[in-house]
Design a protein around this motif. Structure first.
Motif, PDB file in Angstrom:
ATOM      1  N   GLU A 232       0.817  -1.197   0.000  1.00  0.00           N
ATOM      2  CA  GLU A 232       0.000   0.000   0.000  1.00  0.00           C
ATOM      3  C   GLU A 232       0.859   1.259   0.000  1.00  0.00           C
TER       4      GLU A 232
ATOM      5  N   ALA B 294      -0.787   8.857   2.867  1.00  0.00           N
ATOM      6  CA  ALA B 294      -1.948   8.035   3.162  1.00  0.00           C
ATOM      7  C   ALA B 294      -2.600   8.577   4.431  1.00  0.00           C
ATOM      8  N   ASP B 295      -3.909   8.449   4.515  1.00  0.00           N
ATOM      9  CA  ASP B 295      -4.619   8.951   5.699  1.00  0.00           C
ATOM     10  C   ASP B 295      -4.102   8.300   6.979  1.00  0.00           C
ATOM     11  N   SER B 296      -3.675   7.069   6.885  1.00  0.00           N
ATOM     12  CA  SER B 296      -3.252   6.322   8.069  1.00  0.00           C
ATOM     13  C   SER B 296      -1.954   6.844   8.678  1.00  0.00           C
ATOM     14  N   VAL B 297      -1.175   7.617   7.900  1.00  0.00           N
ATOM     15  CA  VAL B 297       0.112   8.111   8.415  1.00  0.00           C
ATOM     16  C   VAL B 297       0.165   9.628   8.470  1.00  0.00           C
ATOM     17  N   LYS B 298      -0.851  10.284   7.968  1.00  0.00           N
ATOM     18  CA  LYS B 298      -0.857  11.736   7.909  1.00  0.00           C
ATOM     19  C   LYS B 298      -0.717  12.325   9.309  1.00  0.00           C
TER      20      LYS B 298
ATOM     21  N   LYS C 152       2.912   2.976  15.409  1.00  0.00           N
ATOM     22  CA  LYS C 152       1.913   2.081  15.977  1.00  0.00           C
ATOM     23  C   LYS C 152       2.228   0.655  15.524  1.00  0.00           C
TER      24      LYS C 152
ATOM     25  N   GLU D  11       0.461  -1.308  13.958  1.00  0.00           N
ATOM     26  CA  GLU D  11      -0.054  -1.499  12.596  1.00  0.00           C
ATOM     27  C   GLU D  11       0.851  -0.891  11.529  1.00  0.00           C
ATOM     28  N   ASP D  12       1.899  -0.175  11.926  1.00  0.00           N
ATOM     29  CA  ASP D  12       2.891   0.315  10.972  1.00  0.00           C
ATOM     30  C   ASP D  12       3.928  -0.756  10.636  1.00  0.00           C
TER      31      ASP D  12
END
Length: 123
Positions: free
Chosen positions: A46, A61-65, A87, A89-90
């Motif tokens: 991704e 990506a929104d998840s890392v912004k 996190k 999830e990273d």
């Protein structure tokens, strides 16, 4: 031809920081946009972040912004990914990629890829 070599991965505790580097060789790297992508076990690769050739336009990506920052030093032919407040999830294998001039979030549009560097975040 552009060759990319990632480094800086490792084990980090949740909430900590890590800086990934991507060293480039070959053609004039300053004319290439670069992207960071990641692939977690059992998941598809991704998009994470990208920067155009000059570093003036960046995308996340929104998840890392707000947590990750992409930057580049064209004099050193190197791109960085500063990862803060990481996190679990990273956790993933992080890849650097390059394409001419314009940054995109589409991994299929990138011509050159590194081998990846592993990032593991413990909880």
């Amino acid at each position: 031809q552009v060759e990319l070599v990632e480094s800086g991965g490792g084990l980090v505790q949740a909430g900590g920081s890590l800086r990934l580097s991507c060293a480039a060789s070959g053609r004039i790297f300053s004319l290439y946009a670069t992207g960071w992508f990641r692939q977690a076990p059992g998941k598809e690769r991704e998009f994470v972040a990208s920067s155009n050739w000059s570093g003036t336009n960046t995308y996340y990506a929104d998840s890392v912004k707000g947590r990750f920052t992409i930057s580049r030093d064209n004099a050193k032919n190197t791109v960085y990914l500063q990862m803060n407040s990481v996190k679990p999830e990273d956790t993933a294998l992080y890849y650097c990629a390059a394409r001419p001039y314009i940054a995109t979030m589409d991994q299929g549009s990138y011509d050159y890829w590194g081998q990846g560097t592993q990032v593991t975040v413990s909880s």
